[in-house]
Write an enzyme that holds these catalytic residues in place. Structure first.
Site, PDB file in Angstrom:
ATOM      1  N   ASP A   1       8.859  -4.389   5.660  1.00 54.59           N
ATOM      2  CA  ASP A   1       8.164  -3.121   5.869  1.00 54.59           C
ATOM      3  C   ASP A   1       8.711  -2.411   7.097  1.00 54.59           C
ATOM      4  OD1 ASP A   1       6.062  -3.071   3.776  1.00 54.59           O
ATOM      5  OD2 ASP A   1       5.478  -4.961   4.725  1.00 54.59           O
TER       6      ASP A   1
ATOM      7  N   HIS B   1      10.142  -8.984   1.259  1.00 56.37           N
ATOM      8  CA  HIS B   1       9.722  -7.584   1.426  1.00 56.37           C
ATOM      9  C   HIS B   1       9.659  -7.265   2.919  1.00 56.37           C
ATOM     10  CE1 HIS B   1       7.393  -3.989   0.025  1.00 56.37           C
ATOM     11  NE2 HIS B   1       6.706  -4.144   1.157  1.00 56.37           N
TER      12      HIS B   1
ATOM     13  N   MET C   1       8.398   3.102   5.191  1.00 55.57           N
ATOM     14  CA  MET C   1       7.247   3.966   5.468  1.00 55.57           C
ATOM     15  C   MET C   1       7.625   4.822   6.663  1.00 55.57           C
ATOM     16  SD  MET C   1       4.407   1.055   4.770  1.00 55.57           S
ATOM     17  CE  MET C   1       5.677  -0.196   4.929  1.00 55.57           C
TER      18      MET C   1
ATOM     19  N   GLY D   1       1.506 -10.128   1.656  1.00 53.55           N
ATOM     20  CA  GLY D   1       1.808 -10.457   3.044  1.00 53.55           C
ATOM     21  C   GLY D   1       0.882 -11.529   3.567  1.00 53.55           C
ATOM     22  N   SER D   2      -0.349 -11.126   3.874  1.00 53.28           N
ATOM     23  CA  SER D   2      -1.294 -12.083   4.472  1.00 53.28           C
ATOM     24  C   SER D   2      -1.608 -13.231   3.522  1.00 53.28           C
ATOM     25  CB  SER D   2      -2.567 -11.359   4.912  1.00 53.28           C
ATOM     26  OG  SER D   2      -3.061 -10.527   3.885  1.00 53.28           O
TER      27      SER D   2
ATOM     28  N   HIS E   1      10.893  -1.566   2.284  1.00 53.66           N
ATOM     29  CA  HIS E   1       9.848  -0.581   1.985  1.00 53.66           C
ATOM     30  C   HIS E   1       9.783   0.350   3.187  1.00 53.66           C
ATOM     31  CE1 HIS E   1       5.220   0.162   1.359  1.00 53.66           C
ATOM     32  NE2 HIS E   1       5.944   1.248   1.181  1.00 53.66           N
TER      33      HIS E   1
ATOM     34  N   MET F   1       1.112   1.755  -4.039  1.00 56.62           N
ATOM     35  CA  MET F   1       0.386   1.149  -2.914  1.00 56.62           C
ATOM     36  C   MET F   1      -1.078   0.963  -3.302  1.00 56.62           C
ATOM     37  SD  MET F   1       2.480   0.757  -0.257  1.00 56.62           S
ATOM     38  CE  MET F   1       1.153   0.188   0.781  1.00 56.62           C
TER      39      MET F   1
ATOM     40  N   GLY G   1       0.515   0.920   6.237  1.00 54.70           N
ATOM     41  CA  GLY G   1       0.525   0.854   7.694  1.00 54.70           C
ATOM     42  C   GLY G   1       0.204  -0.524   8.250  1.00 54.70           C
ATOM     43  N   PHE G   2      -0.636  -1.268   7.550  1.00 56.17           N
ATOM     44  CA  PHE G   2      -1.074  -2.550   8.109  1.00 56.17           C
ATOM     45  C   PHE G   2      -1.254  -3.592   7.011  1.00 56.17           C
ATOM     46  CE2 PHE G   2      -2.516   0.887  10.774  1.00 56.17           C
ATOM     47  CZ  PHE G   2      -2.048   0.489  12.029  1.00 56.17           C
ATOM     48  N   GLY G   3      -1.024  -4.840   7.379  1.00 52.95           N
ATOM     49  CA  GLY G   3      -1.321  -5.941   6.477  1.00 52.95           C
ATOM     50  C   GLY G   3      -2.794  -6.302   6.564  1.00 52.95           C
ATOM     51  N   GLY G   4      -3.231  -7.109   5.615  1.00 54.13           N
ATOM     52  CA  GLY G   4      -4.582  -7.665   5.683  1.00 54.13           C
ATOM     53  C   GLY G   4      -5.709  -6.726   5.322  1.00 54.13           C
TER      54      GLY G   4
ATOM     55  N   ASP H   1       1.608  -3.219  -3.922  1.00 56.11           N
ATOM     56  CA  ASP H   1       1.694  -3.643  -2.519  1.00 56.11           C
ATOM     57  C   ASP H   1       0.407  -3.277  -1.794  1.00 56.11           C
ATOM     58  OD1 ASP H   1       2.430  -4.244   0.085  1.00 56.11           O
ATOM     59  OD2 ASP H   1       3.960  -2.677   0.228  1.00 56.11           O
ATOM     60  N   GLY H   2      -0.253  -4.298  -1.246  1.00 58.42           N
ATOM     61  CA  GLY H   2      -1.443  -4.067  -0.429  1.00 58.42           C
ATOM     62  C   GLY H   2      -2.653  -4.812  -0.966  1.00 58.42           C
ATOM     63  N   GLY H   3      -3.088  -5.824  -0.224  1.00 58.99           N
ATOM     64  CA  GLY H   3      -4.282  -6.563  -0.628  1.00 58.99           C
ATOM     65  C   GLY H   3      -4.077  -7.448  -1.848  1.00 58.99           C
TER      66      GLY H   3
HETATM   67  C1  DX5 Z   1       1.337  -2.263   4.197  1.00 58.58           C
HETATM   68  C2  DX5 Z   1       2.620  -2.892   3.788  1.00 58.58           C
HETATM   69  C3  DX5 Z   1       2.462  -4.140   3.026  1.00 58.58           C
HETATM   70  C4  DX5 Z   1       1.721  -5.220   3.779  1.00 58.58           C
HETATM   71  C5  DX5 Z   1       0.908  -5.946   2.774  1.00 58.58           C
HETATM   72  O1  DX5 Z   1       1.519  -0.945   4.567  1.00 58.58           O
HETATM   73  O2  DX5 Z   1       3.402  -2.022   2.981  1.00 58.58           O
HETATM   74  O3  DX5 Z   1       3.703  -4.630   2.529  1.00 58.58           O
HETATM   75  O4  DX5 Z   1       2.547  -6.136   4.432  1.00 58.58           O
HETATM   76  O5  DX5 Z   1       0.104  -6.856   3.436  1.00 58.58           O
HETATM   77  P1  DX5 Z   1      -1.111  -7.560   2.709  1.00 58.58           P
HETATM   78  O6  DX5 Z   1      -0.536  -8.298   1.523  1.00 58.58           O
HETATM   79  O7  DX5 Z   1      -1.678  -8.443   3.738  1.00 58.58           O
HETATM   80  O8  DX5 Z   1      -2.047  -6.468   2.258  1.00 58.58           O
HETATM   81 ZN    ZN Z   2       5.180  -2.918   1.938  1.00 59.74          ZN
END
Ligand code: DX5
Ligand code: ZN
Length: 221
Positions: A33, A31, A66, A195-196, A64, A135, A140-143, A173-175
């Site tokens: 981003d 994936h 954004m 991701g994380s 993906h 989502m 916008g951000f991982g973690g 996707d997300g958390g």
């Molecule tokens: C966030 C991204 C995700 C992100 C997920 O906007 O679209 O793909 O990498 O990261 P985690 O799994 O750490 O929430």
């Molecule tokens: Zn994503």
């Protein structure tokens, strides 16, 4: 319903992306981003980098987007070799036209929804898409922590897909982590971005296997 894991390289070491892709070779998708610092307050990479990643990735690339104005920019990601291109409902001017253009380029077309965007206005468009991305954080951000408030939307989307009889995948996707993936699978998701949870683990392959097992067990009951 075939469960798939799509680790997000957003949490990978950007200076060593080829090696980081090798760490997730057991996953179904990589994936990627793409963030433009306008649709979301973060900036990552664009089509030339995706093209380079596709060349070295052991698994297909799931982009993906954004970004603003996907109508203009999304086809470049198909040209770059991504096998799946997801753009956001909130950003697209003509989602049906864009989905058809992407499919004509030979890629899977995905429609992404931010947490506050309902699925209902898009249900008639399900035949135009290969995947819906719900989502479970603000993009916008991982973690970031998983938003449980999105679970009813996952459930409603799954029900709509099931009653349509279409083979549309439902990505979350997300958390997504060992703590939350069962809730997502139980609600009907079948493609899990993490991701994380994957890149933060010492053993990424082991973590992918663990996530897959947890999702499968949650689907079984
Ligand atoms: C966030 C991204 C995700 C992100 C997920 O906007 O679209 O793909 O990498 O990261 P985690 O799994 O750490 O929430
Ligand atoms: Zn994503």
């Amino acid at each position: 319903m075939a469960l798939q894991i799509s680790p997000s390289i957003l949490s990978a070491d950007f200076a060593r992306l080829a090696e980081e892709l090798d760490r997730i070779a057991d996953a179904d998708w990589a994936h990627v981003d793409v963030m433009d610092n306008h649709f979301v307050p973060n900036l990552t990479l664009g089509a030339p980098v995706v093209e380079a990643l596709v060349k070295v990735s052991p698994i297909p690339v799931d982009t993906h987007l954004m970004i603003e104005d996907p109508d203009r920019w999304a086809p470049a990601y198909a040209d770059a070799g991504a096998r799946s291109v997801t753009f956001h409902a909130e950003a697209a001017r003509a989602p049906v036209r864009l989905a058809r253009e992407l499919r004509a380029l030979g890629v899977r077309a995905g429609l992404g929804l931010k947490p506050a965007t309902p699925i209902e206005p898009y249900l008639d468009l399900l035949p135009e898409f290969d995947m819906i991305l719900v989502m479970t954080v603000e993009p916008g951000f991982g973690g970031q922590p998983f938003l449980d408030v999105c679970l009813p939307k996952i459930r409603r989307t799954r029900e709509a897909i099931a009653s349509s009889g279409l083979d549309v995948w439902l990505q979350v996707d997300g958390g997504v982590s060992e703590d939350t993936i069962e809730r997502c699978a139980d609600a009907g998701a079948d493609v899990f971005v993490a991701g994380s949870a994957v890149y933060g683990a010492d053993d990424a392959a082991g973590q992918i296997k663990r996530l897959r097992e947890l999702a499968a067990a949650a689907c079984a009951h």
